[in-house]
Scaffold this active site. Structure first.
Site: not given
Ligand code: NAD
Length: 508
Positions: A153, A177, A180, A230, A285, A389
């Site tokens: 997000f 994808k 959401e 994450s 991030c 985090e």
């Molecule tokens: P998230 O892991 O909750 O979601 C990321 C994606 O995975 C979304 O598209 C979501 O729909 C999907 N998703 C969520 N739960 C899922 C599941 N159980 N099974 C399958 N797919 C699933 O992350 P977020 O809250 O949207 O974003 C924040 C996180 O992203 C933080 O941990 C941040 O550090 C990380 N991030 C990392 C970088 C990097 O470059 N390393 C960059 C941006 C964000």
């Protein structure tokens, strides 16, 4: 249908569609706390439709000349440039970050588009003449097919743009994808691609949750997965995707340290800590979440940061505030809960963001997901406020006696996304860059996001897979190599038969 209507749809075969989706999720305006619209959530049939459309578009796009592909990329770049303010407004409305920050995100994404415009140079192969008698060898890099991008997000435009410009330029079809939580930016981008002349099906948006992600991970026609999110989900995506034979790069979470040595300019360090800790409400991030004060500077540095944090205007990102709300109420409350965790573990709560009065429409009735800048001092390394985090505007200060202690602290952390050191000692900075176990390092630079022509990626639990995003590594990820060995006899040569020889071919 425009991005501001009530239901955000998929984009399949060059058109908005709800497909077979019956489930929806709320999309909030984080600055007011109100549900602004709904997003459709893909069913398995939608995954199949999206991938089938991408698969059908792939051969034509792969065989489109580099000259024509590049023209589409340049047209997309121009449209993105012209319409960047609209895209930034869409991001702010759903994510909450302030408009200038949203514009910055678009600009950083656009740099990858500009990098990808140079694709003819980037996919050039090599040629060796006369490797053996009358034998030449050349290498090419070819696209993979249908490539999936699954994004978080916090950067609804930039993170997808780390991948899809390079993937598309290299001749792949992309199924994006998005998160959401802020799905509209992806639809806006899809329309720009269409206007730029990209054939239908080469860029697809599949809205959804775990059903969509699992569908892509299991689909036999998806060749690769680029994931950002994450750490637990990144690990899951990597394991399930690779078990299904796909190429996967899965970027995970972070705990980015900023080490301040005693010789540093403390005002510059305090400015940097505030900008990197509270920019985008800490939902980056590459945000700095742990500041390591080395030697006897901690009290002075904490005072300077507290002073600056107190001047930050938290509020609606559309109202020229410095810091916006968090993305959802659930996330806001989770972030705020770490303040009690840290206090219970013995940390000093120097600035408590829960007391903030936000600048937002609706005055006291505003239900926006606000949390002001929060500064914690003397956070024990055993506290969950340090080990986990937080992903919000919470900056933890830790104290280290020496440079060596500080490096050990950073290297003991399971994350390895970004790190910064502030010092005027070039030798110390050089040593730090050499011995720290982190993928992206800033020297007097608090948010060291690499330029598009380098590659973005962390180490340890911040990245699963071995290929970083964009730059040369991105080109490598979205293509695979082929080596062609050719024998053509000279026209003047007698075409004598080589005869039967079952030995392993050697060169002569
Ligand atoms: P998230 O892991 O909750 O979601 C990321 C994606 O995975 C979304 O598209 C979501 O729909 C999907 N998703 C969520 N739960 C899922 C599941 N159980 N099974 C399958 N797919 C699933 O992350 P977020 O809250 O949207 O974003 C924040 C996180 O992203 C933080 O941990 C941040 O550090 C990380 N991030 C990392 C970088 C990097 O470059 N390393 C960059 C941006 C964000």
């Amino acid at each position: 249908m425009s991005e501001t209507t009530q239901t955000v749809t998929h984009w399949i075969d060059g058109a908005a569609t709800s497909g077979a989706s019956t489930r929806t999720a709320d999309v909030f305006d984080p600055a007011t706390g109100q549900v602004a619209r709904q997003v459709v959530l893909a069913e398995p049939a939608d995954v199949d439709a999206a991938v089938a459309s991408a698969k059908a578009a792939f051969p034509g796009w792969r065989d489109t000349s580099l000259a024509k592909r590049t023209q589409v990329l340049f047209a997309f770049r121009e449209l993105l440039n012209a319409r960047a303010p609209e895209l930034a407004a869409i991001i702010t409305a759903e994510h909450g970050k302030v408009l200038s920050d949203a514009a910055g995100e678009v600009a950083r994404g656009q740099e990858v588009v500009e990098f990808a415009c140079g694709i003819p140079h980037l996919v050039k192969g090599m040629f060796t003449e006369n490797a053996s008698t009358a034998v030449d060898v050349h290498s090419v890099r070819q696209p993979l097919g249908v490539t999936a991008v699954i994004s978080p997000f916090n950067f609804p435009a930039m993170v997808p743009m780390w991948f899809f410009p390079v993937a598309i330029a290299a001749g792949n079809a992309v199924v994006l994808k998005p998160s959401e939580k802020d799905p509209s930016a992806a639809l806006f981008i899809a329309r720009l691609w269409k206007e730029a002349g990209l054939p239908d099906g080469v860029f697809t948006v599949l809205q959804g949750d775990k059903v969509a992600v699992d569908g892509l991970l299991d689909h036999p026609d998806v060749a690769s997965v680029s994931f950002v999110g994450s750490t637990p989900i990144a690990r899951y995506v990597y394991e399930r995707g690779t078990a299904n034979g796909k190429r996967v790069q899965a970027l995970g979470g972070a705990k980015n340290h900023m080490v301040v040595l005693p010789d540093a300019d403390l005002d510059a360090a305090a400015d940097a800590a505030v900008n990197a800790g509270f920019g985008s409400a800490g939902e980056r991030c590459m945000a700095i979440s742990a500041l390591v004060a080395v030697g006897g500077i901690a009290d002075e540095l904490v005072a300077k940061i507290a002073d600056r944090a107190g001047k930050i205007r938290t509020g609606d990102g559309r109202r020229s505030c410095d810091m916006g709300p968090l993305v959802t109420k659930v996330h806001r409350d989770k972030v705020a809960s770490y303040i009690d965790v840290a206090a219970a573990d013995g940390a000093d709560v120097v600035v408590d963001g829960r007391t903030v009065t936000p600048d937002a429409d609706g005055g006291a009735d505003n239900q926006g997901f606000f949390l002001g800048p929060t500064l914690l001092d003397r956070v024990p390394t055993t506290s969950r406020a340090y080990t986990e985090e937080i992903f919000g505007p919470v900056l933890s200060v830790l104290r280290a006696d020496s440079y060596t202690d500080a490096v050990e602290l950073v290297n003991a952390n399971p994350y390895g996304n970004g790190v910064a050191i502030f010092t005027n000692d070039g030798g110390a900075a050089r040593r730090f860059a050499n011995e720290v176990s982190v993928g992206m390092i800033g020297i007097n630079v608090p948010v060291p996001v690499p330029m598009a022509y380098y590659s973005f990626g962390g180490w340890k639990n911040s990245l699963f897979g071995d290929t970083h995003a964009h730059g040369v590594e991105g080109v490598h990820f979205f293509t695979r190599g082929k080596v062609v060995t050719t024998r053509w006899a000279d026209p003047s040569a007698t075409q004598a038969s080589a005869g039967i020889d079952l030995g392993f071919p050697t060169n002569a």
